[in-house]
Motif scaffolding. Structure first.
Motif, PDB file in Angstrom:
ATOM      1  N   GLU A   1       1.374  27.176  -4.000  1.00 16.53           N
ATOM      2  CA  GLU A   1       2.107  27.424  -2.760  1.00 16.53           C
ATOM      3  C   GLU A   1       2.323  26.149  -1.956  1.00 16.53           C
ATOM      4  O   GLU A   1       3.165  26.130  -1.055  1.00 16.53           O
ATOM      5  CB  GLU A   1       1.343  28.437  -1.904  1.00 16.53           C
ATOM      6  N   ARG A   2       1.606  25.090  -2.268  1.00 21.02           N
ATOM      7  CA  ARG A   2       1.665  23.849  -1.499  1.00 21.02           C
ATOM      8  C   ARG A   2       2.255  22.697  -2.298  1.00 21.02           C
ATOM      9  O   ARG A   2       1.990  21.528  -2.014  1.00 21.02           O
ATOM     10  CB  ARG A   2       0.262  23.502  -0.974  1.00 21.02           C
ATOM     11  N   GLY A   3       3.078  23.007  -3.277  1.00 23.07           N
ATOM     12  CA  GLY A   3       3.855  21.978  -3.955  1.00 23.07           C
ATOM     13  C   GLY A   3       3.382  21.570  -5.322  1.00 23.07           C
ATOM     14  O   GLY A   3       4.088  20.842  -6.036  1.00 23.07           O
ATOM     15  N   ALA A   4       2.190  22.013  -5.745  1.00 23.64           N
ATOM     16  CA  ALA A   4       1.657  21.580  -7.034  1.00 23.64           C
ATOM     17  C   ALA A   4       2.421  22.169  -8.211  1.00 23.64           C
ATOM     18  O   ALA A   4       2.309  21.675  -9.338  1.00 23.64           O
ATOM     19  CB  ALA A   4       0.182  21.944  -7.150  1.00 23.64           C
ATOM     20  N   ASP A   5       3.211  23.221  -7.961  1.00 24.86           N
ATOM     21  CA  ASP A   5       3.994  23.815  -9.048  1.00 24.86           C
ATOM     22  C   ASP A   5       4.987  22.814  -9.630  1.00 24.86           C
ATOM     23  O   ASP A   5       5.261  22.823 -10.839  1.00 24.86           O
ATOM     24  CB  ASP A   5       4.710  25.077  -8.568  1.00 24.86           C
ATOM     25  N   ALA A   6       5.527  21.922  -8.796  1.00 22.41           N
ATOM     26  CA  ALA A   6       6.483  20.934  -9.287  1.00 22.41           C
ATOM     27  C   ALA A   6       5.812  19.939 -10.230  1.00 22.41           C
ATOM     28  O   ALA A   6       6.375  19.563 -11.260  1.00 22.41           O
ATOM     29  CB  ALA A   6       7.112  20.194  -8.110  1.00 22.41           C
ATOM     30  N   THR A   7       4.611  19.514  -9.897  1.00 20.93           N
ATOM     31  CA  THR A   7       3.878  18.590 -10.761  1.00 20.93           C
ATOM     32  C   THR A   7       3.484  19.271 -12.059  1.00 20.93           C
ATOM     33  O   THR A   7       3.574  18.683 -13.150  1.00 20.93           O
ATOM     34  CB  THR A   7       2.630  18.064 -10.042  1.00 20.93           C
ATOM     35  N   LEU A   8       3.055  20.514 -11.957  1.00 18.07           N
ATOM     36  CA  LEU A   8       2.691  21.276 -13.152  1.00 18.07           C
ATOM     37  C   LEU A   8       3.870  21.380 -14.107  1.00 18.07           C
ATOM     38  O   LEU A   8       3.738  21.126 -15.313  1.00 18.07           O
ATOM     39  CB  LEU A   8       2.212  22.669 -12.737  1.00 18.07           C
ATOM     40  N   ALA A   9       5.035  21.722 -13.573  1.00 22.54           N
ATOM     41  CA  ALA A   9       6.228  21.850 -14.415  1.00 22.54           C
ATOM     42  C   ALA A   9       6.635  20.509 -15.009  1.00 22.54           C
ATOM     43  O   ALA A   9       7.092  20.435 -16.161  1.00 22.54           O
ATOM     44  CB  ALA A   9       7.376  22.434 -13.593  1.00 22.54           C
ATOM     45  N   ALA A  10       6.467  19.424 -14.247  1.00 25.59           N
ATOM     46  CA  ALA A  10       6.870  18.105 -14.724  1.00 25.59           C
ATOM     47  C   ALA A  10       6.116  17.713 -15.985  1.00 25.59           C
ATOM     48  O   ALA A  10       6.670  17.065 -16.879  1.00 25.59           O
ATOM     49  CB  ALA A  10       6.648  17.067 -13.632  1.00 25.59           C
ATOM     50  N   TYR A  11       4.852  18.125 -16.079  1.00 29.07           N
ATOM     51  CA  TYR A  11       4.043  17.791 -17.256  1.00 29.07           C
ATOM     52  C   TYR A  11       4.004  18.939 -18.271  1.00 29.07           C
ATOM     53  O   TYR A  11       3.128  18.971 -19.141  1.00 29.07           O
ATOM     54  CB  TYR A  11       2.638  17.396 -16.825  1.00 29.07           C
TER      55      TYR A  11
ATOM     56  N   VAL B   1       0.855  -1.180   0.000  1.00 30.36           N
ATOM     57  CA  VAL B   1       0.000   0.000   0.000  1.00 30.36           C
ATOM     58  C   VAL B   1       0.900   1.242   0.000  1.00 30.36           C
ATOM     59  O   VAL B   1       1.608   1.505   0.972  1.00 30.36           O
ATOM     60  CB  VAL B   1      -0.933   0.052   1.224  1.00 30.36           C
ATOM     61  N   TYR B   2       0.880   1.968  -1.111  1.00 28.31           N
ATOM     62  CA  TYR B   2       1.583   3.259  -1.202  1.00 28.31           C
ATOM     63  C   TYR B   2       0.612   4.330  -0.713  1.00 28.31           C
ATOM     64  O   TYR B   2      -0.516   4.441  -1.197  1.00 28.31           O
ATOM     65  CB  TYR B   2       2.011   3.525  -2.638  1.00 28.31           C
ATOM     66  N   LEU B   3       1.082   5.124   0.250  1.00 35.66           N
ATOM     67  CA  LEU B   3       0.182   5.985   1.016  1.00 35.66           C
ATOM     68  C   LEU B   3       0.080   7.407   0.480  1.00 35.66           C
ATOM     69  O   LEU B   3      -0.221   8.339   1.217  1.00 35.66           O
ATOM     70  CB  LEU B   3       0.642   5.999   2.482  1.00 35.66           C
ATOM     71  N   GLY B   4       0.286   7.585  -0.827  1.00 35.16           N
ATOM     72  CA  GLY B   4       0.025   8.881  -1.454  1.00 35.16           C
ATOM     73  C   GLY B   4       1.217   9.814  -1.502  1.00 35.16           C
ATOM     74  O   GLY B   4       2.304   9.518  -1.011  1.00 35.16           O
ATOM     75  N   ASN B   5       0.989  10.976  -2.132  1.00 34.09           N
ATOM     76  CA  ASN B   5       1.996  12.020  -2.309  1.00 34.09           C
ATOM     77  C   ASN B   5       3.198  11.532  -3.115  1.00 34.09           C
ATOM     78  O   ASN B   5       4.342  11.613  -2.693  1.00 34.09           O
ATOM     79  CB  ASN B   5       2.445  12.578  -0.952  1.00 34.09           C
ATOM     80  N   TYR B   6       2.905  11.030  -4.309  1.00 36.96           N
ATOM     81  CA  TYR B   6       3.946  10.673  -5.267  1.00 36.96           C
ATOM     82  C   TYR B   6       4.418  11.930  -5.982  1.00 36.96           C
ATOM     83  O   TYR B   6       5.578  12.050  -6.375  1.00 36.96           O
ATOM     84  CB  TYR B   6       3.388   9.671  -6.281  1.00 36.96           C
ATOM     85  N   TYR B   7       3.505  12.893  -6.159  1.00 35.63           N
ATOM     86  CA  TYR B   7       3.767  14.142  -6.853  1.00 35.63           C
ATOM     87  C   TYR B   7       4.251  15.213  -5.862  1.00 35.63           C
ATOM     88  O   TYR B   7       4.318  15.001  -4.662  1.00 35.63           O
ATOM     89  CB  TYR B   7       2.494  14.660  -7.524  1.00 35.63           C
ATOM     90  N   GLY B   8       4.563  16.369  -6.415  1.00 34.34           N
ATOM     91  CA  GLY B   8       4.801  17.563  -5.603  1.00 34.34           C
ATOM     92  C   GLY B   8       6.194  17.670  -5.019  1.00 34.34           C
ATOM     93  O   GLY B   8       6.782  16.682  -4.588  1.00 34.34           O
ATOM     94  N   TYR B   9       6.711  18.868  -5.014  1.00 34.41           N
ATOM     95  CA  TYR B   9       7.949  19.272  -4.337  1.00 34.41           C
ATOM     96  C   TYR B   9       9.213  18.712  -4.984  1.00 34.41           C
ATOM     97  O   TYR B   9      10.125  19.447  -5.330  1.00 34.41           O
ATOM     98  CB  TYR B   9       7.919  18.891  -2.850  1.00 34.41           C
TER      99      TYR B   9
END
Length: 283
Positions: free
Chosen positions: A132-142, A62-70
Motif C-alpha cells: 500500500e506504500r509503494g513497494a508493489d512497484a519495486t516488487l514488479a520491477a524485479y 549525497v543521494y537522500l534515499g527513495n530510489y525505489y517505489g511508485y
C-alpha cells in the motif's frame, strides 16, 4: 576550528568512525544533495545531465534515499545511478567510497523487509502494509508478484523463504544492483560536525545510533528539529517529505523533496561547508 565544533567531532566521529551504517563526508568544500527519486528515471537523467556541467572537482554527492517505489522505471533508475557514479569516480580527485553516498529511504527499508518477509511476525499484514506504500512497484520491477507471495504465506514460512530467495536471485541478475542495495547508509554527516543528512526524519531526543526507524518514519521529529536543532549540527537536510513541498529552508533544517515519481520535479541542492545553498537544480 572552534571548541564547539571540536566537541561535536569528539561526540560523533569516535563512536561511528568504523560504523558502516553511517557515512562520514571528509574535508568537504561543497556537497550536492539529491532528493527522493521514486523511479522517475527521466527526471534523474535530466538532472544528471545538468549536474555533469555544474559540479566542481572535489564536490561530494549525497543521494537522500527513495530510489525505489511508485515510479515506472526502477531498474533503469538504479542503472542510471550506477552509471553516473562510475563517471564521477573515474575522475580525480575522487578516491574515497564516501565521496558518493546513497542513503536508505523508506522504500529501500521496505524492500529490505520484503526480502526478509519470512522473519516477519505477521507476513500477510506486513506485506499488505508495504504494498500500500509503494513497494508493489519495486516488487514488479524485479519480477515478483504479490499473488505469489500470498500463496507462499498460505503454505508456510519455508515457502515464503523460497519466494524471497527468488527475489534475491532476480536482483543478482541485474549487474551492480545487489551491491547498490547492500551499500546504503542510514545517515551521513560532515567530519567537522556541521551538516547531517537523513532520508526522511529523525527523533531529536535520540542519538544517531539509537534512531532505529526514525530516519525513515519520524518526519514530525525532523519538523521539531527546525526549532530545537539536533546534537550541535548547524544544518539538517532531508530528501523525503510526504507533503512534497519542494525546497523548504529554515534556520536549521532544509527539506528538498519536489515530488519526483508523483509528477513533481527532482531537486538537487549544493551546499557549502557551512550548509548555505550555493547552487540548485530542478529537473
Amino acid at each position: 576550528m572552534s571548541d564547539a565544533a571540536q566537541n561535536v567531532i569528539q561526540t560523533i566521529s569516535l563512536p561511528y568512525g568504523t560504523d558502516k551504517r553511517f557515512a562520514i563526508l571528509r574535508r568537504c568544500r561543497r556537497i550536492w544533495t539529491i532528493a527522493s527519486i521514486h523511479g522517475d528515471v527521466e527526471r534523474l537523467n535530466a538532472l544528471h545531465e545538468t549536474l555533469t556541467n555544474r559540479y566542481e572537482a572535489g564536490d561530494r554527492f549525497v543521494y537522500l534515499g527513495n530510489y525505489y517505489g511508485y515510479g515506472p522505471a526502477i531498474l533503469e533508475t538504479v542503472d542510471e545511478l550506477l552509471r553516473f557514479r562510475r563517471i564521477v569516480l573515474a575522475q580525480p580527485p575522487y578516491t574515497h567510497l564516501d565521496d558518493i553516498v546513497y542513503l536508505r529511504g523508506r522504500q529501500e527499508e521496505m524492500w529490505r523487509k520484503m526480502l526478509q518477509l519470512q522473519f516477519s511476525g505477521d507476513c500477510q499484514e506486513i506485506l499488505d502494509w508495504m504494498l500500500e506504500r509503494g513497494a508493489d512497484a519495486t516488487l514488479a520491477a524485479y519480477g515478483g508478484r504479490a499473488s505469489d507471495a500470498r500463496s507462499a504465506i498460505m503454505e508456510g514460512l519455508l515457502a515464503v523463504s523460497r519466494w524471497t530467495g527468488q527475489l534475491r536471485q532476480a536482483i543478482r541478475g541485474h549487474s551492480g544492483h545487489n551491491e547498490f542495495m547492500t551499500g546504503f547508509r542510514r545517515a551521513a554527516y560532515t567530519d567537522d560536525g556541521a551538516l547531517l543528512f537523513v532520508s526522511g526524519g529523525l527523533d531529536p531526543s535520540k542519538d544517531l545510533n539509537e534512531q532505529e526507524d526514525g530516519f525513515w518514519w519520524n518526519s514530525q521529529g525532523f519538523t521539531e528539529a527546525a526549532e530545537s536543532g539536533y546534537r550541535g549540527f548547524t544544518r539538517l537536510v532531508r530528501g523525503y517529505d510526504a507533503a512534497r513541498e519542494g525546497i523548504v529552508e529554515h534556520e536549521v533544517t532544509l527539506s528538498i523533496d519536489g515530488g519526483a515519481g508523483f509528477g513533481g520535479p527532482l531537486n538537487a541542492v549544493c551546499l557549502d561547508a557551512a550548509g548555505a545553498i550555493v547552487d540548485q537544480i530542478s529537473a
